[in-house]
Design a protein around this motif. Structure first.
Motif, PDB file in Angstrom:
ATOM      1  N   TRP A   1       0.792  -1.229   0.000  1.00 22.22           N
ATOM      2  CA  TRP A   1       0.000   0.000   0.000  1.00 22.22           C
ATOM      3  C   TRP A   1       0.827   1.283   0.000  1.00 22.22           C
ATOM      4  N   LEU A   2       2.158   1.196   0.126  1.00 18.73           N
ATOM      5  CA  LEU A   2       2.980   2.406   0.201  1.00 18.73           C
ATOM      6  C   LEU A   2       4.199   2.289  -0.717  1.00 18.73           C
ATOM      7  N   GLY A   3       4.399   3.304  -1.554  1.00 21.59           N
ATOM      8  CA  GLY A   3       5.545   3.287  -2.458  1.00 21.59           C
ATOM      9  C   GLY A   3       5.964   4.692  -2.845  1.00 21.59           C
ATOM     10  N   PHE A   4       7.180   4.806  -3.323  1.00 18.59           N
ATOM     11  CA  PHE A   4       7.645   6.095  -3.821  1.00 18.59           C
ATOM     12  C   PHE A   4       8.313   5.901  -5.175  1.00 18.59           C
ATOM     13  N   GLU A   5       8.416   6.998  -5.902  1.00 14.95           N
ATOM     14  CA  GLU A   5       8.964   6.944  -7.262  1.00 14.95           C
ATOM     15  C   GLU A   5       9.697   8.244  -7.573  1.00 14.95           C
ATOM     16  N   GLY A   6      10.792   8.141  -8.255  1.00 14.84           N
ATOM     17  CA  GLY A   6      11.517   9.308  -8.738  1.00 14.84           C
ATOM     18  C   GLY A   6      11.820   9.145 -10.209  1.00 14.84           C
ATOM     19  N   ASN A   7      11.826  10.244 -10.934  1.00 20.43           N
ATOM     20  CA  ASN A   7      12.218  10.150 -12.341  1.00 20.43           C
ATOM     21  C   ASN A   7      12.959  11.394 -12.794  1.00 20.43           C
ATOM     22  N   ILE A   8      13.745  11.207 -13.825  1.00 19.02           N
ATOM     23  CA  ILE A   8      14.495  12.283 -14.459  1.00 19.02           C
ATOM     24  C   ILE A   8      14.069  12.333 -15.919  1.00 19.02           C
TER      25      ILE A   8
ATOM     26  N   ASP B   1      -8.154  -1.235  -1.650  1.00 21.67           N
ATOM     27  CA  ASP B   1      -7.908  -2.056  -2.844  1.00 21.67           C
ATOM     28  C   ASP B   1      -8.616  -3.390  -2.688  1.00 21.67           C
ATOM     29  N   ASP B   2      -9.551  -3.677  -3.596  1.00 24.45           N
ATOM     30  CA  ASP B   2     -10.166  -4.999  -3.634  1.00 24.45           C
ATOM     31  C   ASP B   2     -10.330  -5.415  -5.092  1.00 24.45           C
ATOM     32  N   ASP B   3     -11.168  -6.393  -5.350  1.00 23.02           N
ATOM     33  CA  ASP B   3     -11.291  -6.915  -6.714  1.00 23.02           C
ATOM     34  C   ASP B   3     -11.865  -5.897  -7.692  1.00 23.02           C
ATOM     35  N   ASN B   4     -12.636  -4.927  -7.185  1.00 19.25           N
ATOM     36  CA  ASN B   4     -13.329  -4.000  -8.078  1.00 19.25           C
ATOM     37  C   ASN B   4     -12.866  -2.554  -7.972  1.00 19.25           C
ATOM     38  N   ASP B   5     -12.269  -2.160  -6.848  1.00 20.12           N
ATOM     39  CA  ASP B   5     -11.953  -0.758  -6.633  1.00 20.12           C
ATOM     40  C   ASP B   5     -10.554  -0.568  -6.066  1.00 20.12           C
TER      41      ASP B   5
ATOM     42  N   ASN C   1      -7.131   9.453  -6.506  1.00 21.17           N
ATOM     43  CA  ASN C   1      -7.706   8.860  -7.699  1.00 21.17           C
ATOM     44  C   ASN C   1      -8.355   7.527  -7.382  1.00 21.17           C
ATOM     45  N   TRP C   2      -9.308   7.180  -8.217  1.00 21.16           N
ATOM     46  CA  TRP C   2     -10.127   5.985  -8.004  1.00 21.16           C
ATOM     47  C   TRP C   2     -10.313   5.257  -9.318  1.00 21.16           C
ATOM     48  N   GLN C   3     -10.125   3.939  -9.287  1.00 20.53           N
ATOM     49  CA  GLN C   3     -10.427   3.103 -10.443  1.00 20.53           C
ATOM     50  C   GLN C   3     -11.421   2.030 -10.044  1.00 20.53           C
ATOM     51  N   HIS C   4     -12.436   1.851 -10.873  1.00 18.24           N
ATOM     52  CA  HIS C   4     -13.471   0.847 -10.616  1.00 18.24           C
ATOM     53  C   HIS C   4     -13.553  -0.103 -11.805  1.00 18.24           C
TER      54      HIS C   4
END
Length: 257
Positions: free
Chosen positions: A129-136, A158-162, A211-214
């Motif tokens: 459930w926790l992450g970080f990202e860097g980019n150039i 986070d589950d099967d639908n959302d 943000n939300w994805q369903h």
């Protein structure tokens, strides 16, 4: 900056796409469309709606999509991932445009040309459930300067639908990049009437988003993103900046084959 109205094809931003890619080693094709409400350019106090198509092909660690371009993303067993992408920045115009950031208020500032870019990414999902990202992000054409971004992602649900995620991102540019988008040189000052201004290198924006994805079924899904952006002092004081904070809202639907 390319974050607002880069192009119709890049308006759909999937903040959790890296995590999803790491969990899916198969091959798939996704198409879709979205609408976004956002400023006409970074720093503008005028908003506009845009419609945007979306396309993504993914096969294992290789991908091609309208958000990031073409690239490769590899995950290690400890949650670390590395990626390299070839993409583009659509630039900015000094008139109203459906394709690029821009507004007639910028008349005399000239156009910021479309540039081919390469993005190097490193991220780490420390937990599920926790992450970080860097980019150039470096330009390969049109020397517009370097960008450096640091992002923290937290999955709230986070589950099967959302899936619901919150994120914060700090965006930096070197002096050339910040002056390209927020500076005013001698010629631009004469042509536009804006006073001369040098933005200098450093922090140029901070984003906060949810943000939300369903998933409706195995093929159809929906997406919504609300983002709040603040512009720091070096950008806020630019004569092209009318508003130093703004909201961006994106909603879309996708079909995966």
């Amino acid at each position: 900056m390319k974050e607002i109205r880069v192009a119709l094809a890049i308006l759909i931003v999937l903040p959790f796409s890296s995590q999803a890619a790491l969990q899916n080693s198969g091959s798939e094709l996704t198409i879709g469309a979205a609408s976004q409400y956002a400023p006409k350019y970074t720093g503008s106090d005028k908003y506009t709606w845009q419609a945007a198509p979306f396309f993504e092909w993914r096969s294992g660690e290789w991908f091609l999509n309208t958000e990031k371009g073409a690239g490769y993303l590899h995950e290690f067993n400890n949650g670390l991932y590395l990626g390299q992408t070839l993409g583009y920045s659509a630039g900015r115009t000094d008139e109203d445009s459906w394709f690029q950031e821009g507004d007639k208020k910028l008349r005399g500032m000239g156009k910021i040309k479309t540039a081919l870019t390469t993005t190097s990414t490193m991220g780490w999902w420390m937990t599920d459930w926790l992450g970080f990202e860097g980019n150039i992000i470096a330009p390969l054409t049109e020397s517009q300067g370097m960008q450096y971004n640091i992002k923290l992602n937290a999955v709230l649900f986070d589950d099967d639908n959302d899936t619901v995620m919150v994120s914060t991102e700090r965006k930096y540019g070197d002096a050339r990049f910040n002056n390209t988008w927020f500076g005013v040189n001698n010629k631009q000052s004469v042509d536009s009437g804006f006073r001369k201004y040098s933005a200098g290198g450093g922090l140029n924006a901070v984003d906060y988003s949810i943000n939300w994805q369903h998933s409706f079924n195995d093929t159809w899904s929906g997406y919504a993103d609300l983002r709040y952006t603040t512009l720091p002092e070096r950008v806020r004081h630019s004569p092209v900046t009318d508003k130093d904070d703004y909201f961006t809202f994106t909603i879309g639907a996708f079909y995966t084959f």
